[in-house]
Scaffold this active site. Structure first.
Site, mmCIF file in Angstrom:
data_model
loop_
_atom_site.group_PDB
_atom_site.id
_atom_site.type_symbol
_atom_site.label_atom_id
_atom_site.label_comp_id
_atom_site.label_asym_id
_atom_site.label_seq_id
_atom_site.Cartn_x
_atom_site.Cartn_y
_atom_site.Cartn_z
ATOM 1 N N ASP A 1 -8.144 26.350 2.627
ATOM 2 C CA ASP A 1 -7.866 27.770 2.484
ATOM 3 C C ASP A 1 -8.865 28.511 3.379
ATOM 4 O OD1 ASP A 1 -5.950 29.470 1.184
ATOM 5 O OD2 ASP A 1 -7.591 30.352 0.058
ATOM 6 N N ASP B 1 -5.599 21.817 3.772
ATOM 7 C CA ASP B 1 -6.660 22.636 4.360
ATOM 8 C C ASP B 1 -7.588 23.119 3.251
ATOM 9 O OD1 ASP B 1 -5.791 25.583 3.516
ATOM 10 O OD2 ASP B 1 -3.988 24.492 4.074
#
Length: 289
Positions: free
Chosen positions: A210, A208
């Site tokens: 973050d 991802d």
């Protein structure tokens, strides 16, 4: 000396397929229980050991993992090289979910973990200027490419305590510090591997962005798991490719990982704590005898 590769599997990587003569073995260490039993066997003729960092079923938190026991167990089994696979968030636009990153630096923000095998009665200071092994990292990068991954070589890993994810303010600050990826398990694992004189490579799998990234301001566990599932196949293919890239006879590490303790122990021999020396038998026995 024949090399033996130890693989520490992170989130989403809980086993190695294709090991010949595979068996789960219980390893006792003076530092307590490792995260799980260790799967040992051979892969294309090369001895290998696999330890799930969080335990099978993901039962250990980043803070509850017994990192010292894990490293000791793998060294005790005869591992010479450690390949650590872990899930990370990206702090860079060009490190996209699904990419593999070979870490070469760390910023350690952990605070609730035992981070050294040494202590009062036997003091040692190892160098961490280059905390991962360049040679082993290059091997892992090639294996990752053979596995079909998009690979980035060289990155700074921000190790946070967790288990919660970052606030947006923290995520933005870490970007300003120059961190490239963020995770919860890279430290003290790399420090302990160096103290155990093991070559160590960190393969970080991006799940991802973050929460710094617009449109990704909340890390969704379901999204992370979906990316982990997609990455796990490539991670297993990476491990399968390693035996073909590692020399059958292990030469001395050109970076010196395998003799990191040669000039690190400071305590005078006659003042060293006997109980601590006994606990250090696998990790540093060759230096302390």
């Amino acid at each position: 000396m024949q090399p033996m590769i130890g693989v520490i599997g992170g989130s989403g990587v809980y086993q190695i397929d294709g090991l010949e003569g595979a068996s789960w073995v219980k390893v006792k260490t003076p530092w307590g229980k490792p995260s799980d039993q260790v799967l040992v066997g051979r892969l294309n003729g090369l001895p290998m050991a696999f330890l799930p960092r969080h335990g099978r079923g993901h039962v250990e938190t980043p803070s509850s993992i017994n990192y010292r026991a894990n490293i000791d167990a793998l060294k005790r089994l005869g591992c010479t090289d450690l390949v650590a696979v872990s899930a990370v968030g990206s702090l860079r636009e060009d490190f996209a979910p699904g990419d593999f990153v070979l870490v070469d630096q760390y910023i350690d923000r952990t605070f609730a973990r035992e981070n050294s095998f040494f202590g009062p009665g036997c003091v040692a200071h190892v160098s961490l200027a280059h905390p991962t092994c360049r040679h082993l990292s290059a091997v892992c990068a090639e294996a990752a490419r053979l596995a079909g991954a998009q690979v980035h070589e060289g990155a700074t890993y921000l190790a946070m305590e967790g288990p919660q994810f970052s606030t947006r303010a923290e995520s933005l600050m870490y970007r300003q510090w120059g961190a490239d990826v963020i995770g919860m398990t890279g430290m003290p694992e790399a420090k302990l591997a160096r103290e155990a004189e093991l070559c160590y490579a960190s393969v970080a799998m991006v799940t991802d962005y973050d929460c710094w990234h617009e449109g990704h301001d909340a890390v969704d566990v379901q999204q992370v798991i979906a990316t982990l599932v997609a990455n796990s196949g490539r991670a297993k293919r990476l491990v399968t490719a390693l035996p073909g890239l590692v020399a059958s006879d292990r030469a001395a590490c050109p970076q010196g990982c395998d003799h990191a303790l040669s000039h690190a122990v400071m305590t005078a021999p006659d003042l060293r704590d006997a109980e601590l020396l006994t606990k250090l038998d696998a990790v540093a026995g060759c230096v302390l005898r």
